[in-house]
Write a protein that holds these residues in place. Sequence first.
Motif, PDB file in Angstrom:
ATOM      1  N   UNK A   1      -9.857   7.595   0.749  1.00  8.62           N
ATOM      2  CA  UNK A   1      -9.925   9.020   0.460  1.00  8.62           C
ATOM      3  C   UNK A   1     -10.646   9.196  -0.871  1.00  8.62           C
ATOM      4  N   UNK A   2     -10.900  10.432  -1.247  1.00  8.28           N
ATOM      5  CA  UNK A   2     -11.533  10.680  -2.553  1.00  8.28           C
ATOM      6  C   UNK A   2     -10.644  10.150  -3.674  1.00  8.28           C
ATOM      7  N   UNK A   3      -9.328  10.405  -3.532  1.00  5.19           N
ATOM      8  CA  UNK A   3      -8.386   9.879  -4.530  1.00  5.19           C
ATOM      9  C   UNK A   3      -8.361   8.360  -4.499  1.00  5.19           C
ATOM     10  N   UNK A   4      -8.422   7.789  -3.289  1.00  3.89           N
ATOM     11  CA  UNK A   4      -8.415   6.337  -3.160  1.00  3.89           C
ATOM     12  C   UNK A   4      -9.597   5.693  -3.850  1.00  3.89           C
ATOM     13  N   UNK A   5     -10.765   6.342  -3.762  1.00  5.34           N
ATOM     14  CA  UNK A   5     -11.955   5.806  -4.425  1.00  5.34           C
ATOM     15  C   UNK A   5     -11.778   5.797  -5.937  1.00  5.34           C
TER      16      UNK A   5
ATOM     17  N   UNK B   1     -10.517   2.534 -10.892  1.00  2.85           N
ATOM     18  CA  UNK B   1      -9.592   2.271 -12.010  1.00  2.85           C
ATOM     19  C   UNK B   1      -8.948   0.899 -11.873  1.00  2.85           C
ATOM     20  N   UNK B   2      -8.499   0.557 -10.660  1.00  2.00           N
ATOM     21  CA  UNK B   2      -7.837  -0.730 -10.440  1.00  2.00           C
ATOM     22  C   UNK B   2      -8.786  -1.890 -10.717  1.00  2.00           C
ATOM     23  N   UNK B   3     -10.056  -1.728 -10.337  1.00  2.00           N
ATOM     24  CA  UNK B   3     -11.045  -2.776 -10.594  1.00  2.00           C
ATOM     25  C   UNK B   3     -11.201  -3.015 -12.089  1.00  2.00           C
ATOM     26  N   UNK B   4     -11.237  -1.927 -12.862  1.00  2.00           N
ATOM     27  CA  UNK B   4     -11.367  -2.061 -14.315  1.00  2.00           C
ATOM     28  C   UNK B   4     -10.136  -2.741 -14.917  1.00  2.00           C
ATOM     29  N   UNK B   5      -8.945  -2.373 -14.432  1.00  2.00           N
ATOM     30  CA  UNK B   5      -7.706  -2.971 -14.944  1.00  2.00           C
ATOM     31  C   UNK B   5      -7.679  -4.467 -14.665  1.00  2.00           C
TER      32      UNK B   5
ATOM     33  N   UNK C   1       0.828  -1.209   0.000  1.00  2.00           N
ATOM     34  CA  UNK C   1       0.000   0.000   0.000  1.00  2.00           C
ATOM     35  C   UNK C   1       0.863   1.260   0.000  1.00  2.00           C
ATOM     36  N   UNK C   2       1.923   1.270   0.830  1.00  2.00           N
ATOM     37  CA  UNK C   2       2.822   2.433   0.854  1.00  2.00           C
ATOM     38  C   UNK C   2       3.482   2.632  -0.500  1.00  2.00           C
ATOM     39  N   UNK C   3       3.932   1.542  -1.108  1.00  2.00           N
ATOM     40  CA  UNK C   3       4.580   1.631  -2.418  1.00  2.00           C
ATOM     41  C   UNK C   3       3.626   2.181  -3.467  1.00  2.00           C
ATOM     42  N   UNK C   4       2.361   1.710  -3.417  1.00  2.00           N
ATOM     43  CA  UNK C   4       1.378   2.187  -4.391  1.00  2.00           C
ATOM     44  C   UNK C   4       1.101   3.672  -4.189  1.00  2.00           C
ATOM     45  N   UNK C   5       1.006   4.105  -2.936  1.00  2.00           N
ATOM     46  CA  UNK C   5       0.798   5.529  -2.664  1.00  2.00           C
ATOM     47  C   UNK C   5       1.974   6.360  -3.163  1.00  2.00           C
ATOM     48  N   UNK C   6       3.187   5.864  -2.968  1.00  2.00           N
ATOM     49  CA  UNK C   6       4.375   6.588  -3.431  1.00  2.00           C
ATOM     50  C   UNK C   6       4.399   6.709  -4.946  1.00  2.00           C
ATOM     51  N   UNK C   7       4.023   5.627  -5.629  1.00  2.77           N
ATOM     52  CA  UNK C   7       4.067   5.650  -7.087  1.00  2.77           C
ATOM     53  C   UNK C   7       2.957   6.523  -7.676  1.00  2.77           C
ATOM     54  N   UNK C   8       1.800   6.523  -7.030  1.00  2.00           N
ATOM     55  CA  UNK C   8       0.681   7.333  -7.518  1.00  2.00           C
ATOM     56  C   UNK C   8       0.720   8.756  -6.981  1.00  2.00           C
ATOM     57  N   UNK C   9       1.517   8.953  -5.904  1.00  2.00           N
ATOM     58  CA  UNK C   9       1.649  10.269  -5.274  1.00  2.00           C
ATOM     59  C   UNK C   9       0.321  10.790  -4.729  1.00  2.00           C
ATOM     60  N   UNK C  10      -0.466   9.874  -4.131  1.00  2.00           N
ATOM     61  CA  UNK C  10      -1.716  10.249  -3.467  1.00  2.00           C
ATOM     62  C   UNK C  10      -1.859   9.428  -2.200  1.00  2.00           C
ATOM     63  N   UNK C  11      -2.684   9.903  -1.274  1.00  2.00           N
ATOM     64  CA  UNK C  11      -3.029   9.158  -0.081  1.00  2.00           C
ATOM     65  C   UNK C  11      -4.272   8.338  -0.391  1.00  2.00           C
TER      66      UNK C  11
END
Length: 308
Positions: A63-67, A72-76, A41-51
């Motif tokens: 968070x709103x960004x997390x939603x 997007x992840x579900x579609x992928x 989870x930390x790695x994904x946040x770092x790569x996406x640059x969002x909480x």
Amino acid sequence: MPDNRISLHKLEVFCSVVERGGVRLAAEDLFVSQPVVSAHLRSLEERLKVKLFQRDGRGMKLTEAGAEVHQWATEVLRGRTELDRSLRDISRGVAGRASIGSSMSVGNYVLPQVLVDFRRAHPQASISLHQSTVEIALERTLDGRSDFAVVATDAVLDANSFEAELIARPPFCLVAALDDEQVGASATVAELTALPFVCPPAGAAIRRSQDSALASIGVVDRRVEIELGSAESMKVAVQGGLGVALLWRESVRRELEAGLLREVQITGHTLYDKLYLVRRRGKRLTAFQTTLTTVLRDGIRELLDQER
């Protein structure tokens, strides 16, 4: 800009945390430790640059960004699953595969014979039928676990999510016990309101369909004696003398032919349900799946026409 080097595995871990409601349960499902899940989870946040998450009491919520990331992840991941299925079929050289969702009455009384006949004619076909509530069948179709669904519902389906084709109108049949003296061979609309009914639970799709069909002839309130969750249990209650039941004619065909139940004609009216073939909007069916939908559509119509 976000780092595009994001593995599918990280997306799977993230979606598991969201769907299971926390790191601990996700770790149990993935057979890894909680620190490993947290690290992803930390790695994904770092790569996406969002909480992605924020604390909510003792739990976590998106968070709103997390939603947005979760959608997007579900579609992928859904696209990856569909690609895996297609490539597997090609590599195996089989005729094709299809996963079908259905509501209970459809899956119990309509689809089996059509699917059995099709499978005999196509011995290399791989077909799985998942019977459930209408809501679950649609959910499976939306997330890609089912290629398409055949469901009975009176609800208006979300046109942004689904492509739905009305393929048949299964006739309802009002049935009573042979020795039930509360009801004669026929009943008027006025008489229906006084009869005791065996019904599906309130809120169930088939209950809504029944209520809608009855409302179309002016019956807006029923005297409900008992609510039961399947056609089979409802037939037992009717045979036990608890009341009449409005069921698909196909679901009571054998009992009528065997003299275990009798039909009560609704004076001046024949009531129908609605049967839809549903797929996710934009979903591309394989040639095999398209052939199967055509066979199902024609077979269902033939079967139900014979019962009218």
